[in-house]
Design a protein around this motif. Structure first.
Motif, PDB file in Angstrom:
ATOM      1  N   GLU A 172       0.808  -1.211   0.000  1.00 49.68           N
ATOM      2  CA  GLU A 172       0.000   0.000   0.000  1.00 49.68           C
ATOM      3  C   GLU A 172       0.842   1.263   0.000  1.00 49.68           C
ATOM      4  OE1 GLU A 172      -3.230   0.331  -0.441  1.00 49.68           O
ATOM      5  OE2 GLU A 172      -3.307  -1.835  -0.714  1.00 49.68           O
ATOM      6  N   ILE A 173       1.981   1.241   0.663  1.00 42.88           N
ATOM      7  CA  ILE A 173       2.804   2.442   0.783  1.00 42.88           C
ATOM      8  C   ILE A 173       3.300   2.937  -0.573  1.00 42.88           C
ATOM      9  CG2 ILE A 173       4.964   1.162   1.119  1.00 42.88           C
ATOM     10  CD1 ILE A 173       3.956   4.503   2.820  1.00 42.88           C
ATOM     11  N   ILE A 174       3.376   2.032  -1.559  1.00 43.85           N
ATOM     12  CA  ILE A 174       3.916   2.421  -2.861  1.00 43.85           C
ATOM     13  C   ILE A 174       2.891   2.270  -3.990  1.00 43.85           C
ATOM     14  CG2 ILE A 174       4.821   0.249  -3.800  1.00 43.85           C
ATOM     15  CD1 ILE A 174       6.886   3.460  -3.364  1.00 43.85           C
ATOM     16  N   LYS A 175       1.802   1.565  -3.720  1.00 42.97           N
ATOM     17  CA  LYS A 175       0.820   1.246  -4.780  1.00 42.97           C
ATOM     18  C   LYS A 175       0.264   2.504  -5.445  1.00 42.97           C
ATOM     19  CE  LYS A 175      -2.010  -2.144  -3.984  1.00 42.97           C
ATOM     20  NZ  LYS A 175      -1.611  -3.135  -5.014  1.00 42.97           N
ATOM     21  N   SER A 176      -0.102   3.507  -4.642  1.00 42.02           N
ATOM     22  CA  SER A 176      -0.690   4.723  -5.216  1.00 42.02           C
ATOM     23  C   SER A 176       0.324   5.492  -6.050  1.00 42.02           C
ATOM     24  CB  SER A 176      -1.241   5.618  -4.105  1.00 42.02           C
ATOM     25  OG  SER A 176      -0.195   6.048  -3.239  1.00 42.02           O
ATOM     26  N   LYS A 177       1.583   5.424  -5.662  1.00 44.23           N
ATOM     27  CA  LYS A 177       2.633   6.119  -6.415  1.00 44.23           C
ATOM     28  C   LYS A 177       2.854   5.432  -7.767  1.00 44.23           C
ATOM     29  CE  LYS A 177       4.798   7.130  -1.972  1.00 44.23           C
ATOM     30  NZ  LYS A 177       4.074   8.403  -1.787  1.00 44.23           N
ATOM     31  N   VAL A 178       2.814   4.115  -7.764  1.00 40.82           N
ATOM     32  CA  VAL A 178       2.935   3.372  -9.021  1.00 40.82           C
ATOM     33  C   VAL A 178       1.753   3.683  -9.927  1.00 40.82           C
ATOM     34  CG1 VAL A 178       2.943   1.066 -10.061  1.00 40.82           C
ATOM     35  CG2 VAL A 178       4.327   1.518  -8.029  1.00 40.82           C
ATOM     36  N   GLN A 179       0.546   3.702  -9.350  1.00 43.39           N
ATOM     37  CA  GLN A 179      -0.647   3.973 -10.151  1.00 43.39           C
ATOM     38  C   GLN A 179      -0.622   5.378 -10.731  1.00 43.39           C
ATOM     39  OE1 GLN A 179      -3.015   1.600 -10.966  1.00 43.39           O
ATOM     40  NE2 GLN A 179      -3.458   3.213 -12.448  1.00 43.39           N
ATOM     41  N   ASN A 180      -0.144   6.342  -9.944  1.00 43.88           N
ATOM     42  CA  ASN A 180      -0.035   7.708 -10.438  1.00 43.88           C
ATOM     43  C   ASN A 180       0.946   7.793 -11.602  1.00 43.88           C
ATOM     44  OD1 ASN A 180      -0.398  10.701 -10.201  1.00 43.88           O
ATOM     45  ND2 ASN A 180       1.770  10.602  -9.658  1.00 43.88           N
ATOM     46  N   MET A 181       2.060   7.068 -11.489  1.00 44.99           N
ATOM     47  CA  MET A 181       3.025   7.019 -12.587  1.00 44.99           C
ATOM     48  C   MET A 181       2.392   6.431 -13.839  1.00 44.99           C
ATOM     49  SD  MET A 181       6.380   4.569 -12.950  1.00 44.99           S
ATOM     50  CE  MET A 181       5.289   3.135 -13.078  1.00 44.99           C
ATOM     51  N   LEU A 182       1.657   5.328 -13.681  1.00 43.61           N
ATOM     52  CA  LEU A 182       1.029   4.677 -14.828  1.00 43.61           C
ATOM     53  C   LEU A 182      -0.031   5.571 -15.471  1.00 43.61           C
ATOM     54  CD1 LEU A 182       0.610   1.049 -13.415  1.00 43.61           C
ATOM     55  CD2 LEU A 182       2.317   1.861 -15.046  1.00 43.61           C
ATOM     56  N   ASN A 183      -0.779   6.299 -14.646  1.00 48.97           N
ATOM     57  CA  ASN A 183      -1.797   7.203 -15.184  1.00 48.97           C
ATOM     58  C   ASN A 183      -1.158   8.293 -16.036  1.00 48.97           C
ATOM     59  OD1 ASN A 183      -3.790   5.770 -13.875  1.00 48.97           O
ATOM     60  ND2 ASN A 183      -3.925   7.174 -12.138  1.00 48.97           N
ATOM     61  N   ARG A 184      -0.064   8.834 -15.570  1.00 47.32           N
ATOM     62  CA  ARG A 184       0.619   9.902 -16.319  1.00 47.32           C
ATOM     63  C   ARG A 184       1.235   9.352 -17.605  1.00 47.32           C
ATOM     64  NH1 ARG A 184       4.490  13.176 -12.454  1.00 47.32           N
ATOM     65  NH2 ARG A 184       4.577  14.535 -14.302  1.00 47.32           N
ATOM     66  N   LEU A 185       1.824   8.162 -17.521  1.00 47.85           N
ATOM     67  CA  LEU A 185       2.382   7.543 -18.719  1.00 47.85           C
ATOM     68  C   LEU A 185       1.286   7.260 -19.743  1.00 47.85           C
ATOM     69  CD1 LEU A 185       4.920   5.026 -17.118  1.00 47.85           C
ATOM     70  CD2 LEU A 185       5.509   6.985 -18.549  1.00 47.85           C
TER      71      LEU A 185
END
Length: 275
Positions: free
Chosen positions: A177-190
């Motif tokens: 959970e600590i990193i999941k939202s950061k990964v998702q934000n990266m994927l959304n921007r990509l």
């Protein structure tokens, strides 16, 4: 059937994740699960596991290793826990009490860096970085390093990060959970910038901040490089396949110049009526 690493049940989950990473590295050193001469082969890993065993209340590191599915030679005296060095005991006793604000930041920091080795914090969590900087200023300290040092944290970079996260820890969809939202934000921007999932050149050329996030995340997740992580998440990162961006530009310019020169040459060689 291949032996499986058995993790001791622990709370909180972040400590359990740290245990898993440590034993994955141990398995890489001892694929046959027979642990011999650990201190000589990897002094840092041996120290980390000793400290972990002590925290969990084991009399010997050998007991912890056996519980996790590893075998040891009959003479495992080298895996008996050593007394805590006086310097370390003094350091632990002198750890200052944390305020509520600092303790909250430390709790989040421990989830991001359970090994207490910090890298790319600004790119991973700028809000936490700014909060720690403010707390350091309020405490009259020159920087965040001095604020966190009494709590056992150190900052690392370069090869030290690669050694710390030498293999992929969490596959896509299994991030904590600590990193999941950061990964998702990266994927959304990509996805927004590259809807066809093809990235033709260096990300930092057009999106510097996103490039910093991507670089921090691939290191945190344990990938070898940006290209490997993006491939795992379904993006084709083509930077470097045909040389650097500068080299590609120079080749394109050279080709254009050549075509223009040939076009002019041909035009001049033709009779006026054919032009």
């Amino acid at each position: 059937m291949a032996k499986q690493i058995m993790r001791p049940q622990m709370q909180p989950k972040v400590i359990d994740d740290f245990v898993e990473r440590s034993f994955i590295k141990l398995k890489q050193l001892y694929p046959d699960f027979l642990v011999v001469g650990l201190a000589e082969r990897d002094k840092t890993l041996n120290w980390q596991l000793e400290r972990l065993a002590r925290r969990l209340g084991y009399a010997e590191l050998a007991d912890l290793l056996r519980q996790c599915g590893f075998d040891l030679p009959a003479d495992s005296q080298n895996l008996i826990l050593h007394p805590i060095p006086q310097s370390e005991a003094t350091e632990q006793s002198e750890t200052p009490p944390a305020s509520a604000a600092l303790q909250s930041a430390l709790d989040k920091l421990a989830q991001l860096y359970p090994e207490h080795k910090i890298f790319a914090l600004d790119a991973l969590d700028r809000e936490l970085q700014d909060k720690l900087a403010k707390l350091a200023q309020q405490a009259g300290l020159p920087n965040v390093r001095d604020l966190l040092r009494p709590y056992g944290y150190e900052f690392i970079a370069g090869n030290a990060v690669k050694e710390l996260r030498s293999t992929v820890i969490y596959t896509p969809g299994n991030e904590p959970e600590i990193i999941k939202s950061k990964v998702q934000n990266m994927l959304n921007r990509l996805e927004n910038y590259y809807p066809e999932h093809i990235i033709p050149r260096m990300i930092e050329t057009d999106h510097k901040r996103l490039a910093q996030n991507v670089s921090a995340l691939y290191r945190w997740l344990g990938y070898a490089d940006t290209k490997a992580m993006l491939a795992a998440y379904g993006f084709d990162y083509q930077k470097g396949e045909n040389g650097s961006v500068g080299a590609v530009r120079r080749r394109n310019f050279s080709r254009c110049w050549t075509l223009c020169w040939l076009s002019t040459k041909i035009s001049r060689s033709q009779p006026a009526w054919a032009r």
